[in-house]
Design a protein around this motif. Structure first.
Motif, short mmCIF file in Angstrom:
data_model
loop_
_atom_site.label_atom_id
_atom_site.label_comp_id
_atom_site.label_asym_id
_atom_site.label_seq_id
_atom_site.Cartn_x
_atom_site.Cartn_y
_atom_site.Cartn_z
N LYS A 135 0.85 -1.10 -0.10
CA LYS A 135 -0.23 0.03 0.08
C LYS A 135 1.03 1.23 -0.08
CE LYS A 135 -3.83 -2.26 2.43
NZ LYS A 135 -4.61 -2.43 3.59
N ILE A 136 0.72 2.03 -1.01
CA ILE A 136 1.38 3.26 -0.97
C ILE A 136 0.92 4.22 0.04
CG2 ILE A 136 2.04 5.34 -2.50
CD1 ILE A 136 1.68 3.61 -4.92
N GLU A 137 2.00 4.64 0.85
CA GLU A 137 1.64 5.66 1.99
C GLU A 137 2.08 6.99 1.60
OE1 GLU A 137 4.09 3.54 5.22
OE2 GLU A 137 2.50 2.37 5.49
N ARG A 138 3.13 7.19 0.92
CA ARG A 138 3.56 8.64 0.43
C ARG A 138 4.12 8.55 -0.89
NH1 ARG A 138 5.66 11.63 4.97
NH2 ARG A 138 4.41 10.23 6.19
N VAL A 139 4.31 9.70 -1.51
CA VAL A 139 4.96 10.14 -2.91
C VAL A 139 5.65 11.29 -2.51
CG1 VAL A 139 4.84 10.33 -5.31
CG2 VAL A 139 3.44 8.85 -4.36
N ILE A 140 7.04 11.35 -2.76
CA ILE A 140 7.92 12.36 -2.35
C ILE A 140 8.65 12.81 -3.69
CG2 ILE A 140 9.94 13.22 -1.19
CD1 ILE A 140 9.53 11.09 0.95
N TYR A 141 8.36 13.93 -4.03
CA TYR A 141 9.21 14.71 -5.22
C TYR A 141 9.98 15.85 -4.83
CZ TYR A 141 8.87 17.40 -9.83
OH TYR A 141 9.01 17.80 -10.93
N GLU A 142 11.06 15.71 -5.40
CA GLU A 142 12.07 16.49 -5.05
C GLU A 142 12.78 17.21 -6.43
OE1 GLU A 142 14.72 14.31 -2.59
OE2 GLU A 142 13.70 14.93 -0.87
N ILE B 119 3.27 13.96 -0.75
CA ILE B 119 1.66 13.84 -0.86
C ILE B 119 1.42 12.47 -0.07
CG2 ILE B 119 -0.04 13.56 -2.56
CD1 ILE B 119 1.54 14.87 -4.73
N THR B 120 0.59 12.77 0.75
CA THR B 120 0.05 11.68 1.43
C THR B 120 -1.54 11.63 1.43
OG1 THR B 120 -0.26 12.70 3.45
CG2 THR B 120 1.81 11.76 3.11
N LYS B 121 -2.15 10.46 1.87
CA LYS B 121 -3.62 10.47 1.84
C LYS B 121 -4.17 11.71 2.49
CE LYS B 121 -7.16 7.32 3.61
NZ LYS B 121 -7.31 6.22 4.48
N ASP B 122 -3.63 12.13 3.48
CA ASP B 122 -4.21 13.33 4.21
C ASP B 122 -3.80 14.75 3.89
OD1 ASP B 122 -5.60 11.67 5.63
OD2 ASP B 122 -4.00 10.99 7.02
N SER B 123 -2.72 14.73 3.45
CA SER B 123 -1.91 16.05 3.10
C SER B 123 -0.88 16.18 2.05
CB SER B 123 -1.34 16.49 4.44
OG SER B 123 0.00 15.68 4.64
N ILE B 124 -0.82 17.42 1.63
CA ILE B 124 0.27 17.55 0.67
C ILE B 124 1.19 18.71 1.23
CG2 ILE B 124 0.56 18.87 -1.68
CD1 ILE B 124 -2.22 18.18 -2.35
#
Length: 165
Positions: free
Chosen positions: A39-46, A60-65
């Motif tokens: 299950k993907i928990e977060r995506v980080i873009y740098e 980016i997470t389920k609850d916040s950016i």
């Protein structure tokens, strides 16, 4: 003839019973497999390293950016630190098209790193593993994530912050 019919019925019942058992085992296996999926928990873009010295860090997470924009090469100056709520439907639609196997197979760009071109790194954290890639070329999942971040999340943040692109 009655004996033959009776034996046939017993054989048929026995074979049906075995089939049901196989189907039940298959159902148990599929439920077990579903419970073991990542299950993907977060995506980080740098992104950063261009001439302007601006670096973008987006989580980016389920609850916040969470968005952080910094400037400078050695002594980073934080320009923006922002946390926005994320809509669960947006999150599900976003991660639904992320193919972890495809992302993991991605190869880095063979182009030379030029000063004017920012380096982009995407990290996908799941409940089991972390996937990290830098400047992948010809990869559907990389292209999808980058497009989503630029077209949707990144643009919304720029509009929200009223910054120049």
């Amino acid at each position: 003839m009655k004996k033959f019919f009776f034996i046939f019925v017993l054989y048929w019942l026995h074979s049906c019973n075995g089939t049901e058992k196989v189907n039940a085992d298959t159902i148990k296996t599929s439920i077990s497999e579903k419970q073991n999926t990542e299950k993907i928990e977060r995506v980080i873009y740098e992104s950063g390293g261009d001439k302007s010295g601006k670096n973008v860090h987006l989580v980016i997470t389920k609850d916040s950016i969470i968005y952080r924009l910094t400037e400078g090469v050695t002594d980073e100056k934080t320009i923006v630190n922002l946390s926005l709520n994320n809509n669960n439907k947006d999150w599900e639609a976003f991660i639904d098209k992320i193919d972890l196997e495809d992302f993991e197979k991605g190869k880095p760009s063979e182009e030379l790193i030029i000063e004017d071109i920012p380096i982009t790194k995407i990290i996908i954290k799941t409940n089991k593993k972390e996937y990290s890639k830098t400047d992948i070329q010809a990869n559907k999942t990389w292209d999808y994530i980058t497009k989503q971040i630029i077209d949707i999340k990144y643009s919304q943040l720029y509009n929200h912050l009223n910054l120049k692109k």
